[in-house]
Design an enzyme around this catalytic site. Structure first.
Site, PDB file in Angstrom:
ATOM      1  N   LYS A  67       0.807  -1.349  -0.079  1.00  0.00           N
ATOM      2  CA  LYS A  67      -0.147   0.010  -0.142  1.00  0.00           C
ATOM      3  C   LYS A  67       0.902   1.160  -0.062  1.00  0.00           C
ATOM      4  CE  LYS A  67      -0.739   0.396   4.982  1.00  0.00           C
ATOM      5  NZ  LYS A  67      -1.917   0.916   6.087  1.00  0.00           N
ATOM      6  N   ARG A 122      -7.951   0.603  16.299  1.00  0.00           N
ATOM      7  CA  ARG A 122      -8.323   0.855  14.680  1.00  0.00           C
ATOM      8  C   ARG A 122      -9.370  -0.297  14.539  1.00  0.00           C
ATOM      9  NH1 ARG A 122      -3.997   1.104   9.909  1.00  0.00           N
ATOM     10  NH2 ARG A 122      -4.534  -1.408   9.647  1.00  0.00           N
TER      11      ARG A 122
END
Length: 361
Positions: free
Chosen positions: A36, A131
């Protein structure tokens, strides 16, 4: 070559990936390489695979699609929390996905059945970083429901640390994840191939522990790409920290006052800035700005300082570097700067490939 440009050393990427693969394999932990940070760049993906890595992970379905269509032969893991609206494309482009919401998993199951495939999932467990992740007390109920779904196969549990809240992977947290995995396997008489303990931030835990428990999988991005431990940004021994080099060009060089003059208001980004009065100083402008990169994440090996930044200008104090118009200034990048530079269409990407890698890439 033009500027701004990002020079990418593939030999150093390959070294970092191969070295970390060997290090973690010593304790029987496999790694997947996270792409990513480089936007699923096909050449970088191929370099990673050339080292023997068999799984690539990304947070964007579009990046998985790009790599698969680009001929990259790997197992593709979606590590970004899956979007309900993307369920159909996730089934098409990802082999495995990390999940924490039952309604999304049910939608994935529906599309998997339509395509006549089985989609593999890893359930993410909340371990304190806040998260993504299922609270441990609710995990058993989630597992029970997931195991009843057609088109879905539970292949692991995982956690994510040191991203949102900065909570470090620790002996206690990895032991707890191992216990959770053991309980699931025993209660439901299943085997979980992936107990994914985290990311590059697990390096310190890994080096200090003698017993890794059931942890057998890690997702590595920053340590491969930048050669550092994300917990403290210190270099990891035997890794290259200069895989990427950002180059900008001097477009103006003049002696000007050190303090802006006139009636003061907000700048282009809504900030009111204050500058120390140093009299008249040499000021240089580089042809790069916030449209190109997160300038706060840049560091030059020259004796210069960044005075400020606009959308496409970076103003520096060149001090005693004897810069001239047209000269190039190079910077190393932190992870945020790398991500922004790779994302920007205005930064040219230059691949530096050794003779040994040419035949592979």
């Amino acid at each position: 070559m033009g500027t701004p440009r990002l020079e990418i050393n593939h030999e150093k990427i390959a070294h970092n990936c191969a070295f970390l693969t060997q290090v973690y394999a010593a304790k029987k932990i496999s790694i997947c390489a996270v792409t990513k940070g480089v936007c699923g760049n096909i050449m970088i993906a191929q370099t990673l695979v050339s080292t023997g890595v068999t799984m690539l992970a990304d947070s964007k379905v579009s990046n998985l699609k790009k790599m698969r269509e680009g001929g990259i032969l790997a197992t593709f893991l979606l590590i970004g929390t899956p979007m309900l609206s993307q369920a159909r494309s996730i089934i098409k482009w990802a082999d495995i996905s990390n999940n924490s919401e039952l309604v999304v998993i049910e939608e994935l199951a529906r599309h998997a059945c339509i395509r006549g495939v089985t989609h593999k999932i890893i359930l993410m467990v909340e371990m304190g970083d806040l998260r993504e992740g299922i609270m441990p007390s609710r995990l058993d109920n989630m597992v029970k429901k997931v195991l009843k779904l057609k088109g879905i196969k539970l292949v692991g549990i995982g956690t994510n640390l040191a991203c949102f809240g900065g909570i470090q992977p620790s002996k206690d947290k990895m032991e707890l994840l191992s216990v959770i995995a053991e309980c699931i396997e025993q209660k439901y008489h299943i085997s979980l191939p992936y107990i994914s303990g985290g990311n590059s931030a697990n390096y310190g835990w890994f080096k200090s522990t003698h017993d890794i428990g059931k942890i057998n999988h890690l997702r590595l991005g920053e340590s491969i790409l930048l050669g550092v431990d994300p917990v403290n940004r210190r270099p990891i021994p035997n890794l290259y920290t200069d895989v990427f080099n950002l180059v900008a060009e001097v477009t103006e060089l003049k002696i000007k006052p050190s303090v802006p003059y006139g009636k003061k208001g907000q700048n282009a980004f809504g900030h009111i800035l204050h500058f120390p009065d140093r009299g008249k100083i040499s000021r240089a402008i580089l042809g790069i700005g916030l449209q190109d990169v997160d300038v706060s994440g840049l560091k030059s090996n020259l004796d210069i300082s960044i005075l400020g930044v606009g959308s496409d200008h970076t103003i520096i104090d060149p001090q005693k570097t004897n810069l001239k118009i047209g000269d190039e200034v190079s910077f190393s990048l932190n992870y945020a700067a790398l991500l922004s530079a790779m994302t920007s269409p205005y930064v040219e990407k230059i691949n530096i490939v050794s003779y040994e890698l040419e035949g592979i890439l």
